[in-house]
Motif scaffolding. Structure first.
Motif, PDB file in Angstrom:
ATOM      1  N   ILE A 228      -5.722   0.677   5.160  1.00 11.49           N
ATOM      2  CA  ILE A 228      -6.914   0.462   4.339  1.00 11.49           C
ATOM      3  C   ILE A 228      -8.169   0.756   5.154  1.00 11.49           C
ATOM      4  O   ILE A 228      -8.327   0.254   6.268  1.00 11.49           O
ATOM      5  CB  ILE A 228      -6.957  -0.985   3.810  1.00 11.49           C
ATOM      6  CG1 ILE A 228      -5.786  -1.237   2.861  1.00 11.49           C
ATOM      7  CG2 ILE A 228      -8.282  -1.279   3.123  1.00 11.49           C
ATOM      8  CD1 ILE A 228      -5.822  -0.408   1.596  1.00 11.49           C
TER       9      ILE A 228
ATOM     10  N   THR B  51       0.835  -1.196   0.000  1.00  8.64           N
ATOM     11  CA  THR B  51       0.000   0.000   0.000  1.00  8.64           C
ATOM     12  C   THR B  51       0.870   1.246   0.000  1.00  8.64           C
ATOM     13  O   THR B  51       1.949   1.270   0.583  1.00  8.64           O
ATOM     14  CB  THR B  51      -0.938   0.054   1.224  1.00  8.64           C
ATOM     15  OG1 THR B  51      -0.163   0.018   2.422  1.00  8.64           O
ATOM     16  CG2 THR B  51      -1.915  -1.099   1.212  1.00  8.64           C
TER      17      THR B  51
ATOM     18  N   LEU C 165      -1.931  -1.539   7.246  1.00  5.45           N
ATOM     19  CA  LEU C 165      -1.704  -1.137   5.856  1.00  5.45           C
ATOM     20  C   LEU C 165      -2.362   0.188   5.499  1.00  5.45           C
ATOM     21  O   LEU C 165      -2.119   0.731   4.419  1.00  5.45           O
ATOM     22  CB  LEU C 165      -2.230  -2.219   4.913  1.00  5.45           C
ATOM     23  CG  LEU C 165      -1.486  -3.555   4.906  1.00  5.45           C
ATOM     24  CD1 LEU C 165      -2.254  -4.572   4.052  1.00  5.45           C
ATOM     25  CD2 LEU C 165      -0.060  -3.405   4.395  1.00  5.45           C
TER      26      LEU C 165
ATOM     27  N   ILE D 173      -0.121   4.906   1.045  1.00  7.35           N
ATOM     28  CA  ILE D 173      -1.158   5.769   1.620  1.00  7.35           C
ATOM     29  C   ILE D 173      -0.499   7.063   2.085  1.00  7.35           C
ATOM     30  O   ILE D 173       0.404   7.040   2.917  1.00  7.35           O
ATOM     31  CB  ILE D 173      -1.855   5.087   2.818  1.00  7.35           C
ATOM     32  CG1 ILE D 173      -2.352   3.683   2.444  1.00  7.35           C
ATOM     33  CG2 ILE D 173      -2.972   5.961   3.362  1.00  7.35           C
ATOM     34  CD1 ILE D 173      -3.491   3.646   1.481  1.00  7.35           C
TER      35      ILE D 173
ATOM     36  N   LYS E 186       4.732   3.923   2.318  1.00  6.39           N
ATOM     37  CA  LYS E 186       4.653   2.559   1.815  1.00  6.39           C
ATOM     38  C   LYS E 186       4.702   1.544   2.951  1.00  6.39           C
ATOM     39  O   LYS E 186       5.528   1.636   3.853  1.00  6.39           O
ATOM     40  CB  LYS E 186       5.820   2.292   0.850  1.00  6.39           C
ATOM     41  CG  LYS E 186       5.878   0.860   0.324  1.00  6.39           C
ATOM     42  CD  LYS E 186       7.087   0.666  -0.581  1.00  6.39           C
ATOM     43  CE  LYS E 186       7.255  -0.787  -0.990  1.00  6.39           C
ATOM     44  NZ  LYS E 186       8.451  -0.979  -1.867  1.00  6.39           N
TER      45      LYS E 186
ATOM     46  N   SER F 167       3.955  -2.971   3.419  1.00  3.85           N
ATOM     47  CA  SER F 167       3.647  -4.187   2.675  1.00  3.85           C
ATOM     48  C   SER F 167       3.777  -5.412   3.561  1.00  3.85           C
ATOM     49  O   SER F 167       4.374  -5.378   4.646  1.00  3.85           O
ATOM     50  CB  SER F 167       4.578  -4.344   1.460  1.00  3.85           C
ATOM     51  OG  SER F 167       5.845  -4.864   1.830  1.00  3.85           O
TER      52      SER F 167
ATOM     53  N   THR G 254      -5.542  -4.496   8.058  1.00  5.61           N
ATOM     54  CA  THR G 254      -5.998  -3.309   7.333  1.00  5.61           C
ATOM     55  C   THR G 254      -5.559  -2.032   8.031  1.00  5.61           C
ATOM     56  O   THR G 254      -5.177  -1.058   7.379  1.00  5.61           O
ATOM     57  CB  THR G 254      -7.531  -3.306   7.167  1.00  5.61           C
ATOM     58  OG1 THR G 254      -8.152  -3.468   8.444  1.00  5.61           O
ATOM     59  CG2 THR G 254      -7.988  -4.386   6.220  1.00  5.61           C
TER      60      THR G 254
ATOM     61  N   HIS H 207     -11.461   3.109   0.390  1.00 11.28           N
ATOM     62  CA  HIS H 207     -10.937   2.095  -0.525  1.00 11.28           C
ATOM     63  C   HIS H 207     -11.943   1.039  -0.961  1.00 11.28           C
ATOM     64  O   HIS H 207     -11.623   0.215  -1.819  1.00 11.28           O
ATOM     65  CB  HIS H 207      -9.724   1.421   0.132  1.00 11.28           C
ATOM     66  CG  HIS H 207      -8.680   2.402   0.567  1.00 11.28           C
ATOM     67  ND1 HIS H 207      -8.318   2.604   1.886  1.00 11.28           N
ATOM     68  CD2 HIS H 207      -7.947   3.295  -0.161  1.00 11.28           C
ATOM     69  CE1 HIS H 207      -7.408   3.549   1.963  1.00 11.28           C
ATOM     70  NE2 HIS H 207      -7.163   3.983   0.746  1.00 11.28           N
TER      71      HIS H 207
ATOM     72  N   ILE I  33      -2.355   2.661  -5.215  1.00  7.78           N
ATOM     73  CA  ILE I  33      -2.672   2.728  -3.787  1.00  7.78           C
ATOM     74  C   ILE I  33      -2.474   1.365  -3.144  1.00  7.78           C
ATOM     75  O   ILE I  33      -1.844   1.230  -2.101  1.00  7.78           O
ATOM     76  CB  ILE I  33      -4.114   3.216  -3.565  1.00  7.78           C
ATOM     77  CG1 ILE I  33      -4.283   4.626  -4.111  1.00  7.78           C
ATOM     78  CG2 ILE I  33      -4.484   3.169  -2.075  1.00  7.78           C
ATOM     79  CD1 ILE I  33      -5.720   5.111  -4.092  1.00  7.78           C
ATOM     80  N   LEU I  34      -3.014   0.331  -3.785  1.00  5.99           N
ATOM     81  CA  LEU I  34      -2.798  -1.043  -3.338  1.00  5.99           C
ATOM     82  C   LEU I  34      -2.373  -1.881  -4.529  1.00  5.99           C
ATOM     83  O   LEU I  34      -3.080  -1.940  -5.538  1.00  5.99           O
ATOM     84  CB  LEU I  34      -4.062  -1.624  -2.695  1.00  5.99           C
ATOM     85  CG  LEU I  34      -3.868  -2.992  -2.024  1.00  5.99           C
ATOM     86  CD1 LEU I  34      -4.809  -3.146  -0.828  1.00  5.99           C
ATOM     87  CD2 LEU I  34      -4.096  -4.140  -3.001  1.00  5.99           C
TER      88      LEU I  34
END
Length: 204
Positions: A135, A28, A133, A30, A34, A36, A130, A140, A149-150
């Motif tokens: 999210i 991601t 990350l 955001i 970054k 991951s 989430t 989203h 973004i993802l």
């Protein structure tokens, strides 16, 4: 990105796609930050014929409307205040998806710690990962994968995949017994992990 994952396999069998997602890296970006992780745990939900699925019986409402989309989109919903992320499979006529339940942190672990407010247990559950990350449903839900973004990339290869019953669906009659949860065996970054981690956390 040259190494972006070809997600065409999501158009096919949802159970097979769920297994193929294990080891894939979710990245991601955001607000320019970054993070991951490698997917360690997933659950498949087979739509209209699966009593545990949000689209069982073909029901459609404001909450689940994003499930009626083609493969390669996200369906993000909230439960008990937590955001849960699903990757859609198949097509609009078959509202099926895969819940991402666990990831092994990779890039940006310090950001995950900041977002979660803790050092451990960052991503061993759908709401935890989430948050780590970045999210969120309101931002989203419904977006396409690999959009900057993802992004999904090829990651690691599980040494062994274990099948189990899904978690938290005790009132779903026959669906309780479906072995639709898949994990990287021996990886500690999964829900309710017990015992000792496998060598190399279960990766080849």
């Amino acid at each position: 990105m040259a190494d972006t994952l070809d997600i065409g396999f999501l158009a096919d069998d949802t159970l097979g796609a769920a297994r193929k997602l294990l080891g894939v890296e979710i990245i991601t970006c955001i607000d320019g930050v970054k993070t991951s992780g490698f997917i360690t745990e997933v659950e498949a939900y087979l739509g209209v014929d699966d009593r545990a699925a949000h689209t069982f019986g073909g029901r459609k409402n404001k909450k689940n409307s994003m499930m009626f989309n083609d493969f390669g989109h996200l369906y993000v919903y909230t439960m008990h205040g937590h955001h849960c992320m699903n990757i859609l499979t198949k097509d609009k006529a078959h509202p099926e998806g895969i819940l991402i339940r666990g990831i092994e942190p990779h890039a940006g672990r310090e950001i995950m710690v900041e977002r979660r407010g803790r050092e451990t247990g960052l991503t061993d559950g759908p709401g935890k990962l989430t948050k780590s990350l970045g999210i969120r449903r309101e931002l989203h839900n419904g977006m396409e994968l690999n959009n900057g973004i993802l992004t999904l990339r090829p990651g690691r290869i599980p040494l062994e995949i274990e099948e189990t019953k899904r978690i938290g669906i005790d009132n779903k009659k026959e669906a309780v017994d479906y072995p639709y949860r898949f994990i990287v065996k021996g990886n500690p970054h999964v829900s309710r992990f017990r015992g000792r981690p496998a060598d190399n956390n279960g990766w080849k």
